[in-house]
Design an enzyme around this catalytic site. Structure first.
Site, PDB file in Angstrom:
ATOM      1  N   TYR A   1       0.854  -1.189   0.000  1.00  0.00           N
ATOM      2  CA  TYR A   1       0.000   0.000   0.000  1.00  0.00           C
ATOM      3  C   TYR A   1       0.886   1.234   0.000  1.00  0.00           C
ATOM      4  O   TYR A   1       1.442   1.618   1.012  1.00  0.00           O
ATOM      5  CB  TYR A   1      -0.932   0.013   1.212  1.00  0.00           C
ATOM      6  CG  TYR A   1      -1.864  -1.178   1.311  1.00  0.00           C
ATOM      7  CD1 TYR A   1      -2.176  -1.951   0.198  1.00  0.00           C
ATOM      8  CD2 TYR A   1      -2.441  -1.533   2.530  1.00  0.00           C
ATOM      9  CE1 TYR A   1      -3.030  -3.041   0.300  1.00  0.00           C
ATOM     10  CE2 TYR A   1      -3.296  -2.616   2.640  1.00  0.00           C
ATOM     11  CZ  TYR A   1      -3.584  -3.370   1.524  1.00  0.00           C
ATOM     12  OH  TYR A   1      -4.426  -4.454   1.632  1.00  0.00           O
TER      13      TYR A   1
ATOM     14  N   SER B   1     -13.075  -5.715   1.901  1.00  0.00           N
ATOM     15  CA  SER B   1     -14.091  -5.119   1.021  1.00  0.00           C
ATOM     16  C   SER B   1     -15.500  -5.612   1.361  1.00  0.00           C
ATOM     17  O   SER B   1     -16.262  -5.989   0.467  1.00  0.00           O
ATOM     18  CB  SER B   1     -13.776  -5.401  -0.451  1.00  0.00           C
ATOM     19  OG  SER B   1     -12.557  -4.823  -0.822  1.00  0.00           O
TER      20      SER B   1
ATOM     21  N   SER C   1     -22.278   1.741   0.017  1.00  0.00           N
ATOM     22  CA  SER C   1     -22.511   3.004   0.718  1.00  0.00           C
ATOM     23  C   SER C   1     -23.217   4.013  -0.178  1.00  0.00           C
ATOM     24  O   SER C   1     -23.982   4.841   0.295  1.00  0.00           O
ATOM     25  CB  SER C   1     -21.194   3.596   1.236  1.00  0.00           C
ATOM     26  OG  SER C   1     -20.331   3.844   0.143  1.00  0.00           O
ATOM     27  N   ALA C   2     -22.976   3.947  -1.497  1.00  0.00           N
ATOM     28  CA  ALA C   2     -23.514   4.994  -2.376  1.00  0.00           C
ATOM     29  C   ALA C   2     -24.015   4.495  -3.723  1.00  0.00           C
ATOM     30  O   ALA C   2     -24.559   5.272  -4.493  1.00  0.00           O
ATOM     31  CB  ALA C   2     -22.445   6.067  -2.587  1.00  0.00           C
TER      32      ALA C   2
END
Length: 351
Positions: A67, A213, A221-222
């Site tokens: 990351y 995930s 969420s959206a």
């Protein structure tokens, strides 16, 4: 959209696997703070978010050396200063390397050891609680990789061993060398292929399950609005499920979940996360976020109760036939659990 269920419930503790590791029943995925989901977020804000999570009882922190690469571990290293380290369960990963501009997967002993030393240094700790092989190296027998990890356990550099995106047979072979504490895999309302073979194998062997995930990379969420808001640096732009030809059908799944959430008095993301929490006491989801408000909402999912009928209703919205598109772009799909078999140990010639 319904109001969020409040984050009043204390975050319970759970045993992860059967080797002695205890963690918060919900963890915090830290990847998006530094990488893959658009530009890195401001460091002071992310340190504050991590501190807020720990104070709220979310103590399993999940990162990886890839990351950034490396910048997310450095961020956690800063957040862990001042006595915070003693309050958390720290998980990081090795195995994905960028060499000469190309992505490679490595599990050879020399690489495993060097990667661990690098993570210890960046995190500023003398031991990693849970150390995962991020992706399985198909060139190296899994017994060889786990053998080196076993040495790192004996040396006190890591406490527990985990695998990520590993097949059931790979998990069995690894576990025979040294007990595996946790397997991390993508598990959510719209990613359920692990239920057939991998989840039963983990349960048979007493291995904990860490669901990454769990909100469908933010989709629950959206919905389709999430995709409209992604920056050009966001790797989700390349995920097949988020492509226009698949999005319209997938958006219908979100709308059904959203409608049920309104009836339940919670947000759609809380409903999707509650579904993962209801999979069993051996499952720890690790939703990621970069906002304290969303973190509080995720904690609130722990207090959303679902009946068996509601679980079945939710699952009917996102059956395999209803979900359009793969979960990874083709270039990354060749290192998932479906492609994680390693050569037999008898084929290995020590380097």
């Amino acid at each position: 959209m319904a109001a969020a269920a409040p984050a009043t419930a204390a975050v319970r503790r759970m045993k992860l696997g059967s080797q002695g590791l205890e963690v918060s029943a919900q963890g915090l995925g830290c990847m998006g703070m530094s990488a893959f989901y658009g530009p890195p977020k401001p460091e002071p804000d992310m340190v504050a978010l991590i501190h807020h999570a720990v104070a709220a009882g979310v103590t399993l922190l999940d990162t990886s050396d890839i990351y950034g690469p490396h910048t997310n571990e450095l961020l956690l290293g800063k957040a862990l200063q001042g006595g915070v380290r003693d309050k958390v369960e720290l998980a990081t990963k090795f195995g994905i390397a960028f060499e000469d501009g190309k992505r490679d997967v490595r599990g050879d002993p020399a690489y495993v050891r060097a990667a661990c030393e690098g993570s210890l240094r960046r995190l500023g700790v003398d031991s990693i609680d849970l150390y995962y092989q991020h992706r399985v190296d198909k060139k190296v027998p899994i017994e060889v990789t786990i053998g080196e990890l076993k040495k790192l356990v004996e040396e006190g550099k890591i406490k527990y061993i985990g695998l990520s995106e590993a097949s059931a047979s790979t998990i069995r072979r690894a576990h025979a060398v040294h007990p595996i504490t946790a397997v991390q895999l993508e598990w959510s309302l719209w990613s359920r292929d692990v239920e057939e073979d991998i989840i039963p194998t983990c349960r048979e062997l007493g291995i904990g399950i860490v669901a990454y995930s769990p909100l469908g990379r933010g989709f629950f969420s959206a919905g389709a609005k999430l995709v409209e808001s992604l920056s050009d640096q966001d790797f989700r732009k390349h995920i097949p499920r988020f492509q226009q030809e698949n999005l319209e059908k997938n958006a219908e799944i979100f709308e059904r979940v959203n409608a049920m959430a309104a009836r339940k008095g919670c947000t759609p993301s809380q409903l999707a996360l509650a579904w993962v929490h209801h999979q069993g006491s051996d499952v720890c989801p690790i939703p990621g976020t970069t906002k304290i408000e969303n973190l509080n909402q995720n904690i609130g999912a722990l207090s959303v109760k679902l009946t068996p009928e509601e679980m079945a209703e939710l699952e009917s919205y996102a059956s395999t036939d209803d979900v359009r598109g793969d979960r990874y772009p083709q270039a990354m799909a060749n290192t998932t659990w479906q492609n994680s078999e390693t050569p037999p140990l008898s084929s290995w010639k020590a380097q």
